[in-house]
Design an enzyme around this catalytic site. Structure first.
Site, PDB file in Angstrom:
ATOM      1  N   ASP A 249       0.802  -1.056  -0.014  1.00  0.00           N
ATOM      2  CA  ASP A 249       0.035   0.053   0.084  1.00  0.00           C
ATOM      3  C   ASP A 249       0.993   1.214   0.115  1.00  0.00           C
ATOM      4  O   ASP A 249       1.787   1.453   0.917  1.00  0.00           O
ATOM      5  CB  ASP A 249      -0.821   0.053   1.215  1.00  0.00           C
ATOM      6  CG  ASP A 249      -2.227   0.905   1.048  1.00  0.00           C
ATOM      7  OD1 ASP A 249      -1.846   1.812   0.345  1.00  0.00           O
ATOM      8  OD2 ASP A 249      -2.862   0.660   1.802  1.00  0.00           O
TER       9      ASP A 249
ATOM     10  N   ARG B 168      -0.685   4.315  -0.074  1.00  0.00           N
ATOM     11  CA  ARG B 168      -1.405   5.474   0.103  1.00  0.00           C
ATOM     12  C   ARG B 168      -0.898   6.167   1.232  1.00  0.00           C
ATOM     13  O   ARG B 168      -0.229   5.549   2.356  1.00  0.00           O
ATOM     14  CB  ARG B 168      -2.678   5.145   0.546  1.00  0.00           C
ATOM     15  CG  ARG B 168      -3.497   4.768  -0.830  1.00  0.00           C
ATOM     16  CD  ARG B 168      -4.862   4.297  -0.604  1.00  0.00           C
ATOM     17  NE  ARG B 168      -4.880   2.863   0.375  1.00  0.00           N
ATOM     18  CZ  ARG B 168      -5.924   2.166   0.684  1.00  0.00           C
ATOM     19  NH1 ARG B 168      -7.122   2.726   0.514  1.00  0.00           N
ATOM     20  NH2 ARG B 168      -5.631   1.309   1.507  1.00  0.00           N
TER      21      ARG B 168
END
Length: 302
Positions: free
Chosen positions: A160, A162
């Site tokens: 991930d 983000r």
């Protein structure tokens, strides 16, 4: 970075975003919001048969986006907040293979019921890697039978990419919110805001998987990323329980009709009709309209 993933996709050039990291904080410039400009975006929106007031706030930074402010959320104590990363497949194309669309819809249902809340809609498609990488990852997942996380590793990406620092700063500096109820199953979002000393009360989102791929993906998120989701067997048991319930109800109605027990037939049919009405999606529109009317009359707390 170039990664060779064999005969499935040949040689793929993958560019990992500069400075992307999962550890530490990104030093963001102080945000100053022009509230006069924000107020110029205030308008009414009809959703599921009921009106709500919305405004638009820009959220700058890497993977930035927009904050949709419903009602006067910045004046609320402990309002509902949803941090949602854009998912073209789930949000716009209504794919059954992920829970993004249902989570967004359920979050907006909760915010609309209260008449106030904030939706952060971030430009962080494909867990921050982009739509193309997401699509390549899905191809590997379906061809090799591996998880989406393993597919990202094959392409040279972490689980991930983000970040949510800019969301935390927007909450603190722009909206001046230091206590929120966060609509999410993802513990990383809660941790990211808590690191900025925002008091977070996590509100789990329970959606029903709409395909086999969706059930598998939810299990991957539960196992690999610690999402607050039921295990896969619970989804399967729930599906079979519904099927058994429908079968039993149908056999009961048929049996009652065959035995000419009219009172039981009438009661069974009334129960079936009542269940249908209460669970039909269109009934949500009526609930929203009633709550909106009560708020206008001052009979319901905002």
């Amino acid at each position: 970075m170039s990664v060779d993933v064999g005969d499935l996709s040949g040689r793929i050039d993958v560019a990992i975003p500069c400075g992307a990291t999962l550890a530490g904080h990104v030093a963001l410039p102080a945000m100053t919001v022009d509230w006069e400009q924000v107020e110029r975006t205030r308008h009414r929106m009809t959703r599921k048969g009921a009106e709500m007031t919305v405004r638009v706030l820009d959220v700058p930074g890497d993977g930035g986006g927009k904050a949709i402010i419903v009602g006067d959320a910045e004046r609320s104590s402990n309002p509902l907040v949803r941090i949602h990363s854009r998912c073209l497949y789930g949000d716009a194309l209504q794919s059954d293979d992920c829970d993004c669309g249902p989570e967004l819809s359920k979050s907006m249902d909760a915010i609309q019921r209260e008449g106030a809340g904030v939706l952060f809609y971030l430009e962080q498609e494909g867990r921050g890697a982009g739509l193309e990488v997401k699509a390549m990852g899905l191809r590997l997942t379906q061809s090799l039978g591996i998880t989406t996380f393993d597919a990202y590793h094959e392409l040279g990406y972490p689980d991930d990419l983000r970040r949510f620092d800019h969301v935390a700063q927007s909450l603190l500096d722009d909206l001046e919110l230091r206590s929120i109820r966060l609509l999410t199953n993802n513990p990383d979002k809660q941790s990211a805001l808590a690191e900025h000393r925002i008091e977070v009360d996590r509100v789990p989102l329970r959606t029903v998987p709409r395909s086999v791929r969706s059930r598998k993906y939810l299990e991957e998120k539960r196992v690999h990323r610690g999402h607050a989701l039921p295990p896969r067997w619970a989804w399967v048991c729930g599906i079979w329980a519904k099927r058994v319930g429908v079968a039993v109800t149908t056999l009961s109605v048929v049996g009652a009709w065959a035995l000419d027990i009219r009172e039981l037939v009438i009661t069974s049919h009334l129960l079936m009709i009542a269940t249908f009405i209460l669970n039909h999606p269109a009934n949500a529109n009526a609930r929203f309209r009633v709550r909106a009317m009560l708020r206008r009359l001052g009979m319901l707390r905002r």
